[in-house]
Each structure stands twice: as structure tokens, then as C-alpha cells.
Design a protein around this motif. Structure first.
Motif, PDB file in Angstrom:
ATOM      1  N   UNK A  40       0.430  -1.062   0.101  1.00  0.00           N
ATOM      2  CA  UNK A  40       0.106   0.036  -0.019  1.00  0.00           C
ATOM      3  C   UNK A  40       1.002   1.526  -0.347  1.00  0.00           C
ATOM      4  N   UNK A  41       0.618   2.717   0.796  1.00  0.00           N
ATOM      5  CA  UNK A  41       1.610   3.731   0.954  1.00  0.00           C
ATOM      6  C   UNK A  41       0.333   4.116   1.779  1.00  0.00           C
ATOM      7  N   UNK A  42       1.376   5.200   2.231  1.00  0.00           N
ATOM      8  CA  UNK A  42       0.929   6.216   3.256  1.00  0.00           C
ATOM      9  C   UNK A  42       1.379   7.506   2.338  1.00  0.00           C
ATOM     10  N   UNK A  43      -0.307   8.307   3.408  1.00  0.00           N
ATOM     11  CA  UNK A  43      -0.134   9.627   3.167  1.00  0.00           C
ATOM     12  C   UNK A  43       0.583  10.469   4.392  1.00  0.00           C
ATOM     13  N   UNK A  44       0.818  12.077   3.946  1.00  0.00           N
ATOM     14  CA  UNK A  44       1.545  13.379   5.050  1.00  0.00           C
ATOM     15  C   UNK A  44       0.546  13.302   5.695  1.00  0.00           C
ATOM     16  N   UNK A  45      -0.996  13.398   4.831  1.00  0.00           N
ATOM     17  CA  UNK A  45      -1.970  14.277   6.468  1.00  0.00           C
ATOM     18  C   UNK A  45      -3.300  13.325   5.834  1.00  0.00           C
ATOM     19  N   UNK A  46      -4.075  13.226   6.633  1.00  0.00           N
ATOM     20  CA  UNK A  46      -5.610  12.857   6.874  1.00  0.00           C
ATOM     21  C   UNK A  46      -6.281  12.853   5.238  1.00  0.00           C
ATOM     22  N   UNK A  47      -6.104  14.083   5.354  1.00  0.00           N
ATOM     23  CA  UNK A  47      -6.668  15.196   3.930  1.00  0.00           C
ATOM     24  C   UNK A  47      -5.954  14.225   2.896  1.00  0.00           C
ATOM     25  N   UNK A  48      -4.697  14.587   2.791  1.00  0.00           N
ATOM     26  CA  UNK A  48      -4.313  13.659   1.336  1.00  0.00           C
ATOM     27  C   UNK A  48      -4.803  11.733   1.683  1.00  0.00           C
ATOM     28  N   UNK A  49      -4.906  10.899   2.303  1.00  0.00           N
ATOM     29  CA  UNK A  49      -4.621   9.697   2.760  1.00  0.00           C
ATOM     30  C   UNK A  49      -6.273   9.862   2.442  1.00  0.00           C
ATOM     31  N   UNK A  50      -7.123  10.947   2.526  1.00  0.00           N
ATOM     32  CA  UNK A  50      -9.078  10.013   2.437  1.00  0.00           C
ATOM     33  C   UNK A  50      -9.420  10.376   1.025  1.00  0.00           C
ATOM     34  N   UNK A  51      -8.178  10.792  -0.163  1.00  0.00           N
ATOM     35  CA  UNK A  51      -8.643  10.975  -1.819  1.00  0.00           C
ATOM     36  C   UNK A  51      -8.652  10.181  -2.621  1.00  0.00           C
ATOM     37  N   UNK A  52     -10.253  10.628  -3.343  1.00  0.00           N
ATOM     38  CA  UNK A  52     -10.619   9.430  -3.774  1.00  0.00           C
ATOM     39  C   UNK A  52     -10.563   7.542  -2.925  1.00  0.00           C
ATOM     40  N   UNK A  53     -10.471   7.920  -2.079  1.00  0.00           N
ATOM     41  CA  UNK A  53     -10.644   6.649  -1.155  1.00  0.00           C
ATOM     42  C   UNK A  53     -12.625   6.248  -0.810  1.00  0.00           C
ATOM     43  N   UNK A  54     -13.438   5.916  -1.240  1.00  0.00           N
ATOM     44  CA  UNK A  54     -14.299   5.150  -1.406  1.00  0.00           C
ATOM     45  C   UNK A  54     -14.806   5.030   0.414  1.00  0.00           C
ATOM     46  N   UNK A  55     -13.534   4.502   1.609  1.00  0.00           N
ATOM     47  CA  UNK A  55     -14.304   4.607   2.450  1.00  0.00           C
ATOM     48  C   UNK A  55     -13.383   5.140   3.165  1.00  0.00           C
ATOM     49  N   UNK A  56     -13.272   6.156   4.416  1.00  0.00           N
ATOM     50  CA  UNK A  56     -11.596   6.474   5.736  1.00  0.00           C
ATOM     51  C   UNK A  56     -11.733   5.468   6.915  1.00  0.00           C
ATOM     52  N   UNK A  57     -11.363   4.831   6.768  1.00  0.00           N
ATOM     53  CA  UNK A  57     -11.676   4.262   8.466  1.00  0.00           C
ATOM     54  C   UNK A  57     -10.499   5.080   9.024  1.00  0.00           C
ATOM     55  N   UNK A  58     -10.983   4.893  10.496  1.00  0.00           N
ATOM     56  CA  UNK A  58     -10.405   5.730  11.600  1.00  0.00           C
ATOM     57  C   UNK A  58     -10.410   4.646  13.044  1.00  0.00           C
ATOM     58  N   UNK A  59      -9.079   5.037  13.891  1.00  0.00           N
ATOM     59  CA  UNK A  59      -8.898   4.287  14.808  1.00  0.00           C
ATOM     60  C   UNK A  59      -8.077   5.280  15.826  1.00  0.00           C
ATOM     61  N   UNK A  60      -8.136   6.321  16.253  1.00  0.00           N
ATOM     62  CA  UNK A  60      -7.223   7.434  17.518  1.00  0.00           C
ATOM     63  C   UNK A  60      -7.469   7.464  18.478  1.00  0.00           C
ATOM     64  N   UNK A  61      -7.575   8.259  19.624  1.00  0.00           N
ATOM     65  CA  UNK A  61      -7.071   8.315  20.401  1.00  0.00           C
ATOM     66  C   UNK A  61      -8.463   8.747  21.471  1.00  0.00           C
ATOM     67  N   UNK A  62      -8.981  10.443  20.996  1.00  0.00           N
ATOM     68  CA  UNK A  62      -9.891  10.986  21.817  1.00  0.00           C
ATOM     69  C   UNK A  62     -11.215  11.367  20.587  1.00  0.00           C
TER      70      UNK A  62
END
Length: 297
Positions: free
Chosen positions: A56-78
């Protein structure tokens, strides 16, 4: 990561935000199930380590990671972390395409779930609050239980994809219902762990072979996941693993705050929360929640 059989699901373009002890293996299961995964983590080195392991690949920001995604999953702290990766500067909502769905696996408040569901809807996006139960081992084994709140159509889009890291993904109501169900889960666990702690400490004081006792009563009405998986390690005094006391106190705080709003009475939960505060005061914040027994020694 253990082997898991993945049901055939059409490949989706997905992003995963947050690669902690839960997110790292969860995102890994998505990649192994054949989905195209882009990851983001606040510490870039962790994102690169995930790419080295799974592709896969990584992105420097949530915005960049979410581009063109059908689904965006997240698991953060609070709640604050969640706002940051969604509606904050460089948040995912800025780049998500119309019709895409954001799935939040963070254990957070029901209020933030409702707030972000409304913000997503205003942008033509879907939002599902989807906290999980099963701990790090459940994430590694792809056997999490996922409690969801949101729109039925959005849930239908994400449920087969989320099964890559789950044994059950269930819609329980509108936005916020997933977080409320997770609170029910944590309330039940808190009282159970305290009861198990008292039972083991009592048996040890009585001079019983507690592993033998647990083996017997674990086949009867007292059986639970906590007894099966944490009872023997409690007897051995081992707590350097699992779901940390700090995290449990965060979760119980959410439960107690919600109870103030809805009028529920949680006397045992409030008491156990204070017992966990004692463990924290003894430098036990990173110990497993089963370390509650140490208060009784």
C-alpha cells in the motif's frame, strides 16, 4: 498476524487513519483482504513501517490519505483527535468524495459521533460510528466485534469491508448508537473485572490452587472471557500487556458523563473507576485492566 480467511469482497479504495495497537493490524487485514489501502499516522515512521509490512502507501495528512477513497477508517485516541483528523486543518472531510463513508473505530463520546455525522451529511458524505471490542488480540486475529451507529445505507457499504478485521459488524441505531453500545460493554467489563479480582484474591487468601479453581468454575455459570483470558495471568501477577488502565479510565469517564446526561445510575461503575484511579496512582496506568486485583494485595 494470524491467518484469517477473507470472504470475497470487491476491492475498495480505503484509507486508514491511526496505526496504534489496534489500527496497525486492522489496516493490515484490509490490505490482506485485497483492498487498496492508504494509511496515515501522526508519527510518520509508524506509517512507513506499516507500508514496509503490508504494501500500500502512506500519506502525510488525513486529507491526502482520504483523496479518492471509497471508505475512510479511523482509530485514534479521543474526541479531540477525531475532530483533528476529520474537520480540522488537513482533515479527511476536506478531500473525501461525495458518497464516501467515514468509519470511526475510536472509543469516543456519543456527542462527537452525532456532531461528525451532521458535518459529514452537510458535505454529502456518510458517517458510521463503529467502536470495537476484542482488544489487541482481536485486532491481530481479525476477530473484533464492531458496534455501529449511522444510516443503514452507509452501513451496508462498509459492513462487508469491515468484516476483514471482524467477526461481527452490527448496526444498532442512528449516529451515536455505536458509542453508546461500547459504553454498555465497558460498564459490564468494569464490574466483572472487579468481581473476578475479589474472587481470586479471596481464593488465594483461603489457600486454594486458584488456577485449578478457575478451571472448574470456568465451566459453569461464572465463566466469562475475562476469566478465561485474564484469570490465570491475574493469579500469576502478570499485567504488562492488554488493554491499559489509562484507556479504561478514559472509557469509564465517557460512561459516567453520558449517565449524567441520560439519568442512568452507575454506582458500581463509579466505584470501580475510582479503584482504577488507585492503580494509576501506583504507576499502573499502562498495566492491563486486570491489574485491578493489585489493590487487594
Amino acid at each position: 498476524m494470524t491467518s484469517k480467511t477473507y470472504d470475497p469482497v470487491p476491492s475498495q479504495r480505503v484509507a486508514f487513519l491511526g496505526l496504534g495497537v489496534m489500527g496497525h493490524p486492522m489496516a493490515g487485514h484490509l490490505a490482506r483482504a485485497g483492498h487498496s489501502v492508504c494509511v496515515y499516522n501522526r508519527t510518520a515512521a509508524k506509517a512507513q513501517a506499516w507500508v514496509n509490512e503490508y504494501g500500500g502507501r502512506s500519506a502525510p495528512t488525513p486529507c491526502a490519505a482520504a483523496q479518492d477513497a471509497d471508505i475512510v477508517f479511523a482509530c485514534v485516541g479521543n474526541d479531540a483527535d477525531l475532530r483533528s483528523v476529520t474537520t480540522g486543518a488537513d482533515g479527511a472531510f476536506q478531500a473525501m468524495k461525495a458518497g464516501a463513508v467515514f468509519v470511526d473505530h475510536t472509543t469516543a463520546s456519543a456527542d462527537i459521533a452525532r456532531e461528525l455525522a451532521a458535518a459529514a451529511r452537510a458535505r454529502g458524505l456518510g458517517f458510521v460510528d463503529a467502536p470495537v471490542s476484542g482488544g489487541n488480540l482481536g485486532a491481530i486475529n481479525g476477530a473484533l466485534t464492531v458496534m455501529c451507529g449511522g444510516d443503514a445505507a452507509d452501513f451496508a457499504k462498509i459492513q462487508p469491508v469491515a468484516m476483514a478485521f471482524s467477526k461481527a459488524v452490527t448496526l444498532l441505531g442512528e449516529a451515536g448508537a455505536g458509542q453508546l453500545a461500547k459504553m454498555v460493554n465497558q460498564i459490564a467489563i468494569a464490574g466483572l473485572v472487579q468481581g473476578l479480582s475479589e474472587a481470586i484474591a479471596f481464593g488465594q487468601k483461603a489457600g486454594l490452587d486458584m488456577k485449578a479453581v478457575l478451571g472448574v468454575i470456568g465451566k459453569g455459570a461464572a465463566q466469562s472471557w475475562q476469566m478465561d483470558n485474564r484469570g490465570p495471568t491475574m493469579v500469576d501477577g502478570k499485567f504488562d500487556f492488554g488493554f491499559a488502565v489509562d484507556w479504561m479510565r478514559k472509557d469509564l469517564g465517557l460512561c459516567l458523563d453520558e449517565a449524567k446526561r441520560n439519568g442512568a445510575r452507575l454506582p458500581v461503575t463509579a466505584l470501580v473507576d475510582q479503584f482504577y484511579a488507585d492503580v494509576q496512582a501506583d504507576d499502573g496506568g499502562r498495566r492491563d485492566t486486570s491489574s485491578l486485583i493489585q489493590r487487594l494485595k
